[in-house]
Structures are given as C-alpha cells and as structure tokens.
Design a protein around this motif. Structure first.
Motif, short mmCIF file in Angstrom:
data_model
loop_
_atom_site.label_atom_id
_atom_site.label_comp_id
_atom_site.label_asym_id
_atom_site.label_seq_id
_atom_site.Cartn_x
_atom_site.Cartn_y
_atom_site.Cartn_z
N SER A 75 -47.33 -66.03 43.13
CA SER A 75 -46.93 -67.42 43.11
C SER A 75 -45.35 -67.61 42.95
N GLY A 76 -44.88 -68.73 43.54
CA GLY A 76 -43.48 -68.83 43.09
C GLY A 76 -42.41 -68.33 43.79
N GLY A 77 -42.82 -67.89 45.19
CA GLY A 77 -41.73 -67.02 45.86
C GLY A 77 -41.48 -67.97 47.23
N ALA A 78 -40.56 -67.60 48.05
CA ALA A 78 -40.13 -68.12 49.17
C ALA A 78 -40.46 -67.44 50.26
N LEU A 79 -41.50 -67.56 51.07
CA LEU A 79 -41.79 -67.03 52.24
C LEU A 79 -42.26 -68.06 53.21
N GLY A 80 -42.03 -67.91 54.55
CA GLY A 80 -42.36 -68.84 55.60
C GLY A 80 -41.96 -68.85 56.87
N GLY A 183 -39.25 -63.30 45.82
CA GLY A 183 -40.24 -63.44 45.16
C GLY A 183 -40.19 -63.52 43.62
N ILE A 184 -41.27 -63.67 42.90
CA ILE A 184 -41.23 -63.71 41.30
C ILE A 184 -41.77 -62.30 40.93
N LEU A 185 -41.04 -61.75 40.12
CA LEU A 185 -41.45 -60.22 39.52
C LEU A 185 -41.71 -60.46 37.99
N ALA A 186 -42.35 -59.30 37.48
CA ALA A 186 -42.92 -59.35 36.07
C ALA A 186 -42.54 -57.75 35.82
N ARG A 203 -48.03 -71.11 39.15
CA ARG A 203 -48.86 -72.00 40.20
C ARG A 203 -49.00 -73.29 39.90
N SER A 204 -49.48 -73.59 38.46
CA SER A 204 -49.54 -74.88 38.11
C SER A 204 -48.42 -75.41 38.08
N SER A 205 -47.30 -75.11 37.60
CA SER A 205 -45.95 -75.55 37.69
C SER A 205 -45.63 -76.19 39.00
N ILE A 206 -45.82 -75.40 40.07
CA ILE A 206 -45.62 -75.87 41.35
C ILE A 206 -46.69 -77.18 41.73
N GLU A 207 -47.94 -77.03 41.29
CA GLU A 207 -48.74 -78.30 41.52
C GLU A 207 -48.48 -79.34 40.82
N TYR A 208 -47.79 -79.15 39.83
CA TYR A 208 -47.19 -80.18 38.71
C TYR A 208 -46.07 -81.10 39.65
N ALA A 209 -45.12 -80.18 40.05
CA ALA A 209 -43.95 -80.78 40.82
C ALA A 209 -44.35 -81.39 41.90
N PHE A 210 -45.30 -80.91 42.71
CA PHE A 210 -45.92 -81.63 43.99
C PHE A 210 -46.33 -82.95 43.61
N ALA A 211 -47.11 -83.11 42.36
CA ALA A 211 -47.78 -84.19 41.87
C ALA A 211 -46.92 -85.39 41.21
N HIS A 212 -45.79 -84.80 40.77
CA HIS A 212 -44.80 -85.60 40.07
C HIS A 212 -43.47 -85.43 40.58
N ASN A 241 -43.61 -74.20 50.02
CA ASN A 241 -44.97 -74.42 50.77
C ASN A 241 -46.34 -73.69 50.30
N GLU A 242 -47.13 -73.37 51.14
CA GLU A 242 -48.47 -72.84 50.67
C GLU A 242 -48.30 -71.43 50.12
N PHE A 243 -47.25 -70.64 50.85
CA PHE A 243 -47.11 -69.30 50.26
C PHE A 243 -46.45 -69.29 48.94
N SER A 244 -45.71 -70.39 48.41
CA SER A 244 -45.35 -70.41 47.09
C SER A 244 -46.55 -70.43 45.89
N LEU A 245 -47.53 -71.24 46.45
CA LEU A 245 -48.67 -71.39 45.62
C LEU A 245 -49.54 -69.94 45.51
N ASP A 246 -49.62 -69.24 46.84
CA ASP A 246 -50.18 -68.06 46.84
C ASP A 246 -49.83 -67.21 47.96
N LEU A 247 -49.26 -66.19 47.81
CA LEU A 247 -48.89 -65.26 49.02
C LEU A 247 -50.04 -65.09 50.03
#
Length: 278
Positions: A75-80, A183-186, A203-212, A241-247
């Motif tokens: 989650s969290g990356g930029a791909l599209g 992408g996001i690395l750990a 992923r939850s942070s992205i969903e929160y941003a879309f909702a608020h 986009n959807e790839f930001s939620l899950d590759l």
C-alpha cells in the motif's frame, strides 16, 4: 512501551493525502509512534541508501539498489497509467534529436531517470536538479531538455515548453504494464508481523483520506508549494488510485518487469530476495 519509527515521504499532494490520517492519529497503530520527515524524492532515495529511515517513500529505481535491506509494502505507492514522466523542451524536437544533449533529471535514482535510460542509449548526459527547478532551467536554456514529474505534468505549458515524449506512455506501449513510479519501503529487520501492521495502517490511512477529503486539505496545502486547488486535485486524482490501496497482481508484475529490464541493462544489481515480507 512505545517504539518510535522514522517515516519519510514527499511534500507532494499525493503523499500528504496518503499519510495525513496516519501521522495525525486518525489510524491507530498500537505501540508505534511515527516521526515523519518530508523531503523531495531524491533526498528520500539517498536517505534510504544510507539506511537512515525505518519506513520511506522511494523511487522504484532506488528500490533496485535497496532490496537487501528493505521490503516493499503493498500500500501507499504511486503506480498507474497515464502518470509517467514527460520529456519537455523549449521547441519541438524528437527523442532521436536529444541523444547526446544535456537533459535535466529530478535525481539519478528516480524512476524518471531509469525510464529515460531504458528508452535507449545516448541519454546519459544528464544534469541533476530538484524537480521543481527543471522547467525554469529548460526555459532559460541552461539545459536542452528536462524530464518532469509530479505537478509539473500539469504546469509545463505555462513555461512555454512543449512535450517531446511521455515516458510512461512509452512504457505502457512497450510492456502493456502500468508504470511503477514510487513505493513504500520498510526495513526487513522490523519483521513480518510489524511490517504487515504498518502496511494495513497505510491502507486505512488512504481509505480515511478518500472518505474525509476536506479534512486533509489544510495539511496538503501547507506542503504543496502554493499549488492551486485544481492542480492539487488533479495531482491526487492521478497518483492515488487502486494501486495505492494494494499493488495487486498487475502492480507486482509491472515492478518485476521494470527490474528485469534494468538488471539486463546493468543499471541495478540482481537480487534473489522477495519484494515483500509476508
């Protein structure tokens, strides 16, 4: 006992949109406190190479050099699609005419530069500068061309520049895959359980941003270099986009194709470790 982890991401609207809820306590991450650090993408690439950050946004080009120590999050990356870097000049030209010319790039380890080098030979004469200085440098004639990213995709006509090539569109035609940008690395040393929790929290942070979306605006604008609201909205709409939620399967295939091509060209070292820690 609370554990503090460093988290690096860029001040660009897509990243501040993605991480707003996570760094403002809207998404619980029990036992973890995040210390955010906002830097341009090439600075983040270099910090990751020096193993400074626990979690970080990076260019996929940089990840090619980081796979031993860092794992990719889903989650969290930029791909599209339709979101790749552009090559721009002052006057109409062709990519063939630019071979051997001086081309400004937003960082050696950016995916923008990787795509430029994968496009073909003859584009090694590069000049590295912050992404937000490239258009002005091209306009003034300091360089022959520039590879632009982020919001520059929307604003380059105001500098009197013209598009020579869309490297993302080239990649899509060439491979059929969406374009992996960042992408996001750990750190792998964080372990699978904690990495999985962090991945889910992003992923939850992205969903929160879309909702608020209205709640995120103040934070985004503080870091967006005074961009107009329409440009900010276009930027987020393009890169989150959807790839930001899950590759997903398609996103993973695109990344693997990028690395295979870069390895064959000798641009990045080979690595047998898996991309993800599951």
């Amino acid at each position: 006992m609370t554990r503090t982890l460093s988290l690096g991401y860029s001040p660009c609207p897509n990243d501040t949109f993605i991480f707003y809820a996570l760094v403002h306590g809207r998404i619980p991450l029990e036992g973890i406190q995040l210390r955010e650090r906002l830097e341009d993408v090439e600075t983040l690439n270099r910090l990751a190479l020096d193993a400074v950050l626990d979690l970080t946004k990076i260019s996929y080009h940089a990840l090619g050099h980081l796979r031993r120590d860092y794992a990719l999050l889903r989650s969290g990356g930029a791909l599209g699609r339709g979101c790749g870097p552009l090559v721009v000049t002052r006057q109409a030209a062709s990519m063939e005419a630019l071979r051997g010319c001086t081309i400004a790039i937003p960082g050696e380890l950016t995916t923008a530069n990787l795509l430029l080098q994968l496009y073909g030979a003859g584009y090694e004469n590069t000049s590295i500068m912050p992404f937000d200085r490239i258009m002005a440098a091209v306009q003034r004639g300091e360089v022959d061309a520039g590879v632009i990213i982020h919001e520059s995709r929307f604003t380059f006509p105001s500098y009197g520049l013209v598009q020579v090539a869309d490297l993302g569109a080239w990649w899509e035609r060439e491979t059929g895959h969406p374009i992996p940008l960042g992408g996001i690395l750990a750190r792998r040393s964080l372990g699978p359980e904690l990495i999985s929790r962090i991945d889910g929290a992003i992923r939850s942070s992205i969903e929160y941003a879309f909702a608020h979306p209205e709640e995120t605006k103040g934070y985004i604008k503080r870091h967006s270099q005074e961009l107009s609201d329409p440009v900010i909205e276009s930027h987020i709409g393009l890169y989150v986009n959807e790839f930001s939620l899950d590759l997903g399967v398609a996103g993973q295939a695109a990344i693997e194709e990028l690395f295979q091509r870069a390895e064959r060209r000798g641009i990045i070292p080979s690595c047998q470790l898996p991309l993800f820690v599951d």
